[in-house]
Design a protein around this motif. Structure first.
Motif, PDB file in Angstrom:
ATOM      1  N   TRP A  40       0.826  -1.214   0.000  1.00  0.00           N
ATOM      2  CA  TRP A  40       0.000   0.000   0.000  1.00  0.00           C
ATOM      3  C   TRP A  40       0.857   1.259   0.000  1.00  0.00           C
ATOM      4  N   LEU A  41       1.974   1.233   0.730  1.00  0.00           N
ATOM      5  CA  LEU A  41       2.850   2.402   0.724  1.00  0.00           C
ATOM      6  C   LEU A  41       3.459   2.598  -0.659  1.00  0.00           C
ATOM      7  N   THR A  42       3.810   1.511  -1.329  1.00  0.00           N
ATOM      8  CA  THR A  42       4.357   1.602  -2.680  1.00  0.00           C
ATOM      9  C   THR A  42       3.332   2.188  -3.652  1.00  0.00           C
ATOM     10  N   GLU A  43       2.052   1.786  -3.489  1.00  0.00           N
ATOM     11  CA  GLU A  43       0.993   2.246  -4.389  1.00  0.00           C
ATOM     12  C   GLU A  43       0.461   3.625  -4.012  1.00  0.00           C
ATOM     13  N   GLY A  44       0.920   4.209  -2.906  1.00  0.00           N
ATOM     14  CA  GLY A  44       0.467   5.533  -2.498  1.00  0.00           C
ATOM     15  C   GLY A  44      -0.821   5.538  -1.713  1.00  0.00           C
ATOM     16  N   LYS A  45      -1.279   4.367  -1.235  1.00  0.00           N
ATOM     17  CA  LYS A  45      -2.491   4.330  -0.430  1.00  0.00           C
ATOM     18  C   LYS A  45      -2.230   4.716   1.022  1.00  0.00           C
ATOM     19  N   LEU A  46      -0.965   4.745   1.438  1.00  0.00           N
ATOM     20  CA  LEU A  46      -0.582   5.122   2.791  1.00  0.00           C
ATOM     21  C   LEU A  46       0.423   6.261   2.730  1.00  0.00           C
ATOM     22  N   ASP A  47       0.460   7.053   3.814  1.00  0.00           N
ATOM     23  CA  ASP A  47       1.465   8.114   3.913  1.00  0.00           C
ATOM     24  C   ASP A  47       2.661   7.679   4.760  1.00  0.00           C
ATOM     25  N   VAL A  48       2.403   6.880   5.792  1.00  0.00           N
ATOM     26  CA  VAL A  48       3.468   6.448   6.702  1.00  0.00           C
ATOM     27  C   VAL A  48       3.258   4.975   7.030  1.00  0.00           C
TER      28      VAL A  48
END
Length: 649
Positions: free
Chosen positions: A85-93
């Motif tokens: 999710w972090l790679t796909e931009g769904k998370l900020d941290v």
């Protein structure tokens, strides 16, 4: 007038409509910070019983003043999903990510807030793992997408068993599907304490280089990285970091020094008391030794009359003091051990060094050791001994007493009878094995005769490669079982935990039991020690387990139960019950006969050899079964206890 009306309208509109907020300020007020975390990594991050995000990593984020103005949304995920999710931009941290050079090319990291090495969790009985290379050939349970997987890729022969979370990986270790767990030390301690398994497993640290834990953000988000670094610095300055570390992980910081100082003072006081007690014990023991010597002298005066009586006994009888010096010996013992002068104060250690004298003296009154030994004087004589501690009238132990019986002729006669019986049994085995070997030999001969004619026939070659090795392997199994019967192997009996012995055998068939959906039940009473040869009893358990699996092949409900039945204090009875098809009454009559089998591929020596092994242990194997009601085998062992090792000599 028209301009005045327009001005009045604008003034009225300004009273009821406040000025619009600047776009930039409005965007900052509504900024949402999506924080992803591993939902099953206690005590670092997890979801509590109220469904809220909790843990050391989560509290660090909540305590940061630099993140005020953000609307923080916590997103619990499996660990591999947080990275995706972090790679796909769904998370900020993402909290609690280990820093690696590979991940550094994908994300930006804050300053490290933890530095720790992964730990290995192994069963308490396993002592062979002392370095990372000892994992060669081991099955390692690890969390999916964990950075520690890179460590295992450098180990030849290592096998990985991945799970969605570290608690799931630990469950694989508890179930015996893995040999070792690799993961976070704090999570391992948390799970072991929660399940009450601290005594069953050991945590090994220092074998793997440490890693840095940090907050990870999307590549290029330097503003958020700076805010996180600023928040970490303030937490260290105001002492909040040390407080959270102590609350969730372990005692940390200056506020624990007073507690440790009190502990040290308390230990010093206890050590002082121990020194005083030891000094008092030393002087008291000195006085007791003097009293023992006086009583020993008085006892020696009374042995004159007893000597006359003892000399008329056929068995050899002698007594000795705590130093091993012989104080009394009759004529029969002198004849067995050779002539000895009493004035020479011959030691029993010199005459019979193989006797367990120290152990007999440690056992005290009411206990006796017995066994057989060779005198070792070149005559080949065999004696049976009874050994016990000897106390005076005041209950003080002054030495020991030994009784010797010459059983040389008895043993020779027994050996001849055993040899005759074994030759008779071997004759029956050879007669039965001829038919078993003839079938595979016939198949091999047929292929050999057809080989010149059908060498170019692809189907013939395929069947030749398939069937001939099978028939050869079948003959090899028959011959190997026959050799196991005929060969003499020394017994290596010692105390073994029955539950651990059963679990070690179940571990060999864990995959098959799981694939065939067989439920295994281990009753609590299995935690008992038995006195056995581990390898031979494992052979018995393997035979019974294979039979039970095959018996339940067509059963609807498949259950295999191991339990201990109540018996006297000297024996242990292990019951192995299956829910299979059962055994008929006529089959039960021939169940333990050699070469009797109802299997198409069976040889018929499994239960026969199992019965032989149990008889060698002085135990029994029994069976109860009814068609359609399952089968129960009963194994009776000698219970493990002090001095068992010498009972076998």
């Amino acid at each position: 007038m028209q301009k005045i009306a327009m001005l009045l309208a604008l003034f009225t509109l300004s009273l009821f409509c406040p000025p619009a907020m600047p776009a930039k300020a409005q965007a900052e007020e509504e900024r949402v910070l999506r924080v992803g975390f591993d939902k099953r990594l206690p005590p670092l991050s997890y979801v509590d019983k109220n469904g809220e995000a909790a843990g050391f990593d989560i509290e660090l984020i909540r305590s940061m003043d630099s993140l005020r103005g953000y609307q923080i949304e916590y997103v619990p995920l499996d660990w591999e999903d947080t990275v995706a999710w972090l790679t796909e931009g769904k998370l900020d941290v993402v909290v609690g990510m280990k820093y690696t050079s590979t991940r550094d090319t994908l994300f930006d990291f804050s300053d490290s807030y933890l530095t720790a090495a992964d730990a290995l969790v192994v069963p308490a009985a396993a002592r062979e793992i002392s370095a990372i290379n000892d994992l060669r050939g081991k099955v390692v349970a690890i969390q999916r997408d964990d950075a520690g997987i890179a460590q295992l890729e450098n180990i030849r022969g290592g096998k990985r068993l991945v799970a969605f979370s570290q608690p799931d990986a630990l469950d694989m270790l508890f179930l015996g599907r893995a040999d070792v767990f690799l993961g976070n030390r704090w999570t391992a301690e948390y799970v072991l304490e929660g399940t009450g398994r601290q005594q069953d497993y050991r945590i090994r640290t220092g074998l793997i280089p440490p890693s840095d834990y940090a907050f990870a953000v999307r590549e290029g988000n330097y503003e958020l990285v700076n805010k996180l670094n600023e928040g970490l610095a303030r937490l260290h300055q105001n002492g909040k970091y040390e407080q959270l570390y102590s609350q969730y992980l372990e005692t940390y910081g200056s506020f624990a020094i007073d507690w440790w100082r009190k502990l040290v003072y308390g230990l010093l006081i206890v050590m002082g008391i121990v020194v005083v007690v030891l000094a008092g014990s030393f002087f008291w023991n000195s006085r007791l030794q003097k009293a023992v010597r006086r009583q020993t002298a008085a006892l020696a005066d009374s042995f004159a009359f007893q000597t006359t009586v003892l000399n008329s006994v056929d068995n050899g009888i002698l007594s000795f003091d705590r130093e091993g010096k012989i104080t009394l010996i009759n004529h029969a013992a002198q004849k067995l051990l050779g002539k000895m002068e009493k004035d020479a104060q011959t030691s029993v250690w010199d005459c019979l060094p193989q006797l367990p004298i120290r152990q007999a003296l440690q056992m005290g009154d009411g206990h006796m050791l017995e066994g057989e030994l060779h005198l070792g004087d070149g005559t080949g004589r065999i004696v049976h001994y009874y050994l016990a501690a000897l106390s005076n009238g005041a209950g003080q132990q002054v030495g020991g007493i030994l009784c010797l019986q010459d059983r040389t002729e008895q043993k020779h006669l027994q050996a001849r009878l055993i040899a005759q019986e074994k030759m008779r049994a071997l004759g029956e085995l050879v007669a039965g094995i001829a038919h078993e070997i003839r079938n595979p030999l016939t198949a091999i001969k047929t292929f050999a005769e057809l080989l010149p004619k059908k060498l170019n026939d692809e189907r013939f070659r395929r069947e030749l490669v398939e069937h001939v090795p099978e028939e050869v392997a079948r003959m090899d199994r028959i011959i190997e079982d026959l050799l196991d019967y005929s060969r003499e192997k020394p017994m290596q009996r010692k105390r073994e935990n029955l539950r651990e012995l059963v679990q070690s055998v179940l571990g060999l068939f864990a995959k098959r039991l799981d694939s065939e959906r067989i439920q295994v039940v281990l009753e609590p009473g299995l935690d008992v020690d038995v006195f056995v040869d581990r390898d031979r009893i494992k052979q018995v358990l393997i035979n019974l387990l294979l039979n039970a699996i095959e018996a339940m092949a067509h059963a609807k409900d498949r259950c295999l139960t191991f339990s201990v039945l109540p018996r006297d204090g000297q024996t242990v009875c292990l019951a192995i019950a299956d829910s299979g098809s059962g055994i008929g009454e006529q089959e039960l009559l021939h169940l333990f006969q050699p070469f009797y089998t109802t299997k198409s591929q069976g040889i018929g020596l499994g239960l026969y050899l199992s019965q032989k092994i149990m008889h060698e242990h002085g135990g029994e194997i029994d069976v109860q079964s009814e068609p359609g009601a399952g089968t129960t085998f009963f194994l009776t062992f000698a219970k493990g206890g002090t001095g068992d090792e010498h009972l076998n000599h």
